[in-house]
Design an enzyme around this catalytic site. Structure first.
Site, PDB file in Angstrom:
ATOM      1  N   LEU A  14       0.816  -1.197  -0.012  1.00  0.00           N
ATOM      2  CA  LEU A  14       0.016  -0.060   0.028  1.00  0.00           C
ATOM      3  C   LEU A  14       0.957   1.168  -0.053  1.00  0.00           C
ATOM      4  O   LEU A  14       0.854   2.117  -0.742  1.00  0.00           O
ATOM      5  CB  LEU A  14      -0.939   0.141   1.235  1.00  0.00           C
ATOM      6  N   LYS A 218     -16.277  -0.969   5.245  1.00  0.00           N
ATOM      7  CA  LYS A 218     -15.358  -1.845   4.834  1.00  0.00           C
ATOM      8  C   LYS A 218     -15.227  -3.208   5.430  1.00  0.00           C
ATOM      9  O   LYS A 218     -14.992  -4.135   5.214  1.00  0.00           O
ATOM     10  CB  LYS A 218     -13.873  -0.905   4.766  1.00  0.00           C
TER      11      LYS A 218
HETATM   12  N1  LIG Z   1      -2.274  -4.325   0.353  1.00  0.00           N
HETATM   13  C1  LIG Z   1      -3.561  -4.068  -0.055  1.00  0.00           C
HETATM   14  O1  LIG Z   1      -4.101  -4.180  -1.094  1.00  0.00           O
HETATM   15  C2  LIG Z   1      -4.208  -3.380   1.183  1.00  0.00           C
HETATM   16  C3  LIG Z   1      -3.771  -3.230   2.408  1.00  0.00           C
HETATM   17  N2  LIG Z   1      -4.385  -2.598   3.416  1.00  0.00           N
HETATM   18  C4  LIG Z   1      -3.925  -2.457   4.675  1.00  0.00           C
HETATM   19  O2  LIG Z   1      -2.791  -1.722   4.447  1.00  0.00           O
HETATM   20  C5  LIG Z   1      -1.857  -2.006   5.653  1.00  0.00           C
HETATM   21  C6  LIG Z   1      -0.644  -2.301   5.158  1.00  0.00           C
HETATM   22  O3  LIG Z   1      -0.705  -3.345   4.363  1.00  0.00           O
HETATM   23  P1  LIG Z   1       0.266  -3.956   3.203  1.00  0.00           P
HETATM   24  O4  LIG Z   1       0.903  -2.749   2.407  1.00  0.00           O
HETATM   25  O5  LIG Z   1      -0.456  -4.912   2.380  1.00  0.00           O
HETATM   26  O6  LIG Z   1       1.485  -4.478   3.930  1.00  0.00           O
HETATM   27  P2  LIG Z   1       2.906  -4.992   3.615  1.00  0.00           P
HETATM   28  O7  LIG Z   1       3.362  -6.021   4.344  1.00  0.00           O
HETATM   29  O8  LIG Z   1       2.978  -5.124   1.842  1.00  0.00           O
HETATM   30  O9  LIG Z   1       3.846  -3.521   3.797  1.00  0.00           O
HETATM   31  C7  LIG Z   1       4.104  -3.160   5.254  1.00  0.00           C
HETATM   32  C8  LIG Z   1       5.455  -2.578   5.076  1.00  0.00           C
HETATM   33  O10 LIG Z   1       5.857  -2.404   6.391  1.00  0.00           O
HETATM   34  C9  LIG Z   1       7.318  -2.642   6.398  1.00  0.00           C
HETATM   35  N3  LIG Z   1       7.759  -2.631   7.869  1.00  0.00           N
HETATM   36  C10 LIG Z   1       7.462  -3.764   8.788  1.00  0.00           C
HETATM   37  N4  LIG Z   1       8.257  -3.526   9.789  1.00  0.00           N
HETATM   38  C11 LIG Z   1       8.843  -2.066   9.724  1.00  0.00           C
HETATM   39  C12 LIG Z   1       9.720  -1.353  10.406  1.00  0.00           C
HETATM   40  N5  LIG Z   1      10.174  -1.573  11.689  1.00  0.00           N
HETATM   41  N6  LIG Z   1      10.011  -0.054  10.136  1.00  0.00           N
HETATM   42  C13 LIG Z   1       9.752   0.210   8.925  1.00  0.00           C
HETATM   43  N7  LIG Z   1       8.945  -0.626   7.937  1.00  0.00           N
HETATM   44  C14 LIG Z   1       8.567  -1.837   8.387  1.00  0.00           C
HETATM   45  C15 LIG Z   1       7.440  -3.644   5.726  1.00  0.00           C
HETATM   46  O11 LIG Z   1       8.757  -3.906   5.266  1.00  0.00           O
HETATM   47  P3  LIG Z   1       9.416  -5.364   5.081  1.00  0.00           P
HETATM   48  O12 LIG Z   1       8.328  -6.242   4.378  1.00  0.00           O
HETATM   49  O13 LIG Z   1      10.736  -5.188   4.937  1.00  0.00           O
HETATM   50  O14 LIG Z   1       9.255  -5.907   6.589  1.00  0.00           O
HETATM   51  C16 LIG Z   1       6.372  -3.598   4.569  1.00  0.00           C
HETATM   52  O15 LIG Z   1       7.121  -3.002   3.328  1.00  0.00           O
HETATM   53  C17 LIG Z   1      -2.521  -3.169   6.485  1.00  0.00           C
HETATM   54  O16 LIG Z   1      -3.414  -2.396   7.592  1.00  0.00           O
HETATM   55  C18 LIG Z   1      -3.476  -3.678   5.668  1.00  0.00           C
HETATM   56  O17 LIG Z   1      -4.639  -4.451   5.998  1.00  0.00           O
HETATM   57  C19 LIG Z   1      -5.855  -2.082   3.189  1.00  0.00           C
HETATM   58  C20 LIG Z   1      -6.415  -2.252   1.900  1.00  0.00           C
HETATM   59  C21 LIG Z   1      -5.569  -3.166   0.908  1.00  0.00           C
HETATM   60  C1  LIG Z   2     -11.299  -5.631   0.343  1.00  0.00           C
HETATM   61  C2  LIG Z   2      -9.799  -6.099   0.066  1.00  0.00           C
HETATM   62  C3  LIG Z   2      -9.570  -7.010  -0.607  1.00  0.00           C
HETATM   63  C4  LIG Z   2      -9.071  -4.809  -0.784  1.00  0.00           C
HETATM   64  O1  LIG Z   2      -9.221  -3.590  -0.287  1.00  0.00           O
HETATM   65  C5  LIG Z   2      -8.765  -5.960   1.444  1.00  0.00           C
HETATM   66  O2  LIG Z   2      -9.336  -4.978   2.288  1.00  0.00           O
HETATM   67  C6  LIG Z   2      -8.333  -7.417   1.994  1.00  0.00           C
HETATM   68  O3  LIG Z   2      -7.871  -7.942   1.183  1.00  0.00           O
HETATM   69  O4  LIG Z   2      -8.096  -7.174   3.235  1.00  0.00           O
END
Ligand SMILES: NC(=O)C1=CN([C@@H]2O[C@H](COP(=O)(O)OP(=O)(O)OC[C@H]3O[C@@H](n4cnc5c(N)ncnc54)[C@H](OP(=O)(O)O)[C@@H]3O)[C@@H](O)[C@H]2O)C=CC1
Ligand SMILES: CC(C)(CO)C(=O)C(=O)O
Length: 337
Positions: A14, A218
């Site tokens: 994200l 959501k």
């Molecule tokens: N991905 C999606 O499509 C969606 C995600 N979300 C929400 O967004 C949030 C993030 O999800 P998402 O992006 O998928 O997760 P990811 O795991 O892809 O991203 C999280 C990031 O945080 C980093 N991280 C972990 N620990 C640390 C630290 N100590 N310092 C700095 N960075 C750190 C990770 O790095 P590393 O991998 O190197 O540990 C990683 O790049 C969650 O709450 C999720 O539910 C909501 C809707 C959709």
């Molecule tokens: C609704 C959806 C699929 C994308 O935003 C999501 O939030 C998830 O995978 O947790």
């Protein structure tokens, strides 16, 4: 007016996508990286997206929050399971009077950021996004992507609420229902500026006056489909194609709808069917919780299920099904790590 400067805490699926889009548009964006700091320093950030692929080099990357400059907006894209790090990670990049935008899934997830910078500076939002981090510095955005965000309002009696801590049951916050902290017209201006910035970068974004509604809507999806995808070890398609699994999903969506109403959030009833219908039509998809489970990462059970159960409980409604799902996920989480 100068463009706002952004910080990305959690530059994954994200944060990497949205931060990358802002940087591509010419915003000064500072990324806090973790395991892929060296890779991104050497090779940049690669984004494959339904909105167009791009590869950014020469980004402002940081291995530690301490080297980050003060930014106008700090976007929180960590998994909520890492929120205990926010006390250390948020202050350096968040300038005095700056804004924190929490884009994590779940309910009351803004509370952890609010404890660090103060609730008056916190906005929260939901991302209707399907994106994965598929390798170091490599993001794959496969569907959707809209952000809907709004001002976070904390309740006066804020507590460190977790469902697995018996003593805290009933002390949680209910987003959107509490006493508003620091609401003034500057909130609208700040929200609109962020909304304009994100839209200008090609990210469809809406500024809402009702964050609680946005979050509960959501949750209508996240609670049933994140949990069932792990507990039944099934994709969204497998769940919807099976009469038993889809009946379970439907009864859970109904329970979430009732819990929202108990918390003062009246989601129009048609969204129950919309949620199910959209999932029927969705390409087979592994929810974020299932991906965490399959990759042996902690699941966001607290944010997505525990907090809503607490909020409903506080409002006098027991989410029996969801509480059961929560206990199952906590057990699975425990035995998976
Ligand atoms: N991905 C999606 O499509 C969606 C995600 N979300 C929400 O967004 C949030 C993030 O999800 P998402 O992006 O998928 O997760 P990811 O795991 O892809 O991203 C999280 C990031 O945080 C980093 N991280 C972990 N620990 C640390 C630290 N100590 N310092 C700095 N960075 C750190 C990770 O790095 P590393 O991998 O190197 O540990 C990683 O790049 C969650 O709450 C999720 O539910 C909501 C809707 C959709
Ligand atoms: C609704 C959806 C699929 C994308 O935003 C999501 O939030 C998830 O995978 O947790």
């Amino acid at each position: 007016m100068n463009k706002q400067r952004y910080a990305i805490i959690g530059a994954g699926a994200l944060g990497g996508l949205y931060g990358g889009m802002l940087a591509r548009q010419g915003f000064e964006v500072h990324f806090l990286l973790h395991s892929d700091f060296q890779h991104v320093t050497e090779h940049g950030l690669k984004v494959e997206s339904i909105w167009g692929d791009f590869h950014l080099r020469d980004l402002h990357v940081h291995a530690t929050a301490a080297t980050m400059p003060a930014c106008d907006v700090t976007l929180v894209g960590l998994k909520t399971t890492q929120n205990h790090l926010l006390a250390e990670l948020l202050p350096p990049p968040t300038r005095d009077g700056g804004t924190v935008l929490v884009l994590q899934n779940g309910l009351n997830v803004e509370q952890d950021s609010a404890k660090v910078v103060g609730p008056e500076r916190v906005f929260g939002g939901c991302c209707f996004l399907c994106s994965n981090k598929v390798g170091p510095g490599h993001i794959r955005h496969i569907d959707h992507g809209k952000i809907v965000f709004g001002k976070y309002f904390a309740q006066a009696s804020s507590a460190n609420s977790r469902l697995d801590h018996d003593e805290s049951v009933g002390q949680g916050e209910t987003a959107g229902q509490g006493e508003s902290v620091g609401q003034d017209e500057s909130v609208g201006k700040i929200g609109q500026q962020i909304c304009d910035d994100l839209n200008s970068a090609g990210i469809p974004t809406e500024f809402s006056g009702d964050l609680a509604m946005v979050r509960w809507r959501k949750l209508l999806w996240n609670i049933p489909f994140n949990s069932l995808s792990v507990i039944l070890n099934a994709s969204t398609k497998q769940i919807m194609d099976n009469p038993h699994a889809s009946a379970m999903a439907e009864s859970i969506v109904n329970e979430v709808h009732q819990a929202a109403a108990a918390c003062g959030v009246d989601i129009p009833t048609k969204f129950i069917e919309t949620t199910l219908e959209q999932t029927r039509k969705m390409a087979p998809y592994d929810s974020s919780m299932r991906l965490d489970y399959l990759n042996k990462r902690p699941m966001e059970a607290e944010a997505i299920l525990g907090n809503p159960v607490l909020a409903a409980q506080k409002a006098g409604y027991t989410m029996q099904r969801v509480e059961m799902l929560y206990q199952q996920l906590k057990y699975i989480d425990y035995s998976n790590s």
